[in-house]
Design a protein around this motif. Structure first.
Motif, short mmCIF file in Angstrom:
data_model
loop_
_atom_site.label_atom_id
_atom_site.label_comp_id
_atom_site.label_asym_id
_atom_site.label_seq_id
_atom_site.Cartn_x
_atom_site.Cartn_y
_atom_site.Cartn_z
N TRP A 1 0.81 -1.20 0.00
CA TRP A 1 0.00 0.00 0.00
C TRP A 1 0.85 1.25 0.00
CZ3 TRP A 1 -5.20 -0.62 -0.39
CH2 TRP A 1 -5.70 -1.90 -0.11
N TYR A 2 0.46 2.19 -0.84
CA TYR A 2 0.99 3.53 -0.84
C TYR A 2 -0.15 4.49 -0.49
CZ TYR A 2 5.28 2.07 -3.27
OH TYR A 2 6.48 1.49 -3.61
N ARG A 3 0.20 5.70 -0.13
CA ARG A 3 -0.83 6.71 0.08
C ARG A 3 -0.33 8.06 -0.41
NH1 ARG A 3 -0.82 7.04 6.73
NH2 ARG A 3 1.20 8.14 6.98
N GLN A 4 -1.27 8.91 -0.77
CA GLN A 4 -0.95 10.24 -1.25
C GLN A 4 -2.00 11.22 -0.74
OE1 GLN A 4 -0.50 10.64 -5.51
NE2 GLN A 4 0.91 12.35 -5.22
N ALA A 5 -1.53 12.18 0.03
CA ALA A 5 -2.38 13.25 0.53
C ALA A 5 -2.29 14.44 -0.42
CB ALA A 5 -1.95 13.66 1.93
N PRO A 6 -3.29 15.32 -0.43
CA PRO A 6 -3.25 16.48 -1.31
C PRO A 6 -1.99 17.31 -1.11
CG PRO A 6 -5.43 16.23 -0.38
CD PRO A 6 -4.55 15.26 0.34
N GLY A 7 -1.32 17.63 -2.20
CA GLY A 7 -0.12 18.44 -2.14
C GLY A 7 1.13 17.72 -1.70
N LYS A 8 1.04 16.42 -1.46
CA LYS A 8 2.19 15.65 -1.01
C LYS A 8 2.50 14.53 -1.99
CE LYS A 8 1.46 16.54 3.90
NZ LYS A 8 1.31 15.93 5.25
N GLU A 9 3.72 14.04 -1.91
CA GLU A 9 4.13 12.96 -2.79
C GLU A 9 3.60 11.63 -2.28
OE1 GLU A 9 8.37 13.08 -2.80
OE2 GLU A 9 8.58 12.07 -0.88
#
Length: 120
Positions: free
Chosen positions: A36-44
């Motif tokens: 699993w990966y995750r990505q928040a707004p404005g972040k890599e």
């Protein structure tokens, strides 16, 4: 190609739990890594957790002790149990798998993503 489909995302309060699932569209065997990966707004996009077919797991430092990755090779499925969720865990979570599938072909696949929102 191998397709990955995530489920289990949603809205949860801080301190709550969610369990994400990701199922591969075909038999992929165990000569691969799923995670699993995750990505928040404005972040890599960042790696959260991953597990090999043999059961070796790695975690981002920020989730150690709170998240647990597991997989069921017979079901071609990887899970992410998320406990003690924090607002900073809010992100789109993406399933990822790479390696060699059940018939010996290489693959590198991403799911479409599932939103996890931790908020009161």
């Amino acid at each position: 190609q191998v397709h990955l489909v995530e489920s289990g995302g949603g809205l949860v309060q801080p301190g709550g739990s969610l369990r994400l699932s990701c199922a591969a569209s075909e038999s992929i065997g165990s000569s691969n890594t799923m995670g699993w990966y995750r990505q928040a707004p404005g972040k890599e996009r960042e790696l959260v957790a991953a597990m090999t077919g043999g059961g070796a797991a790695n975690y981002a430092q920020s989730v150690k002790g709170r998240f647990t990755v597991s997989r069921d090779n017979a079901k071609n499925t990887v899970y992410l149990q998320m406990n003690s969720l924090k607002p900073e865990d809010t992100a789109v979570y993406y399933c990822h798998a790479y390696g060699v599938n059940g018939v010996g072909l290489g693959f590198n696949s991403w799911g479409q993503g599932t939103q996890v929102t931790v908020s009161s």
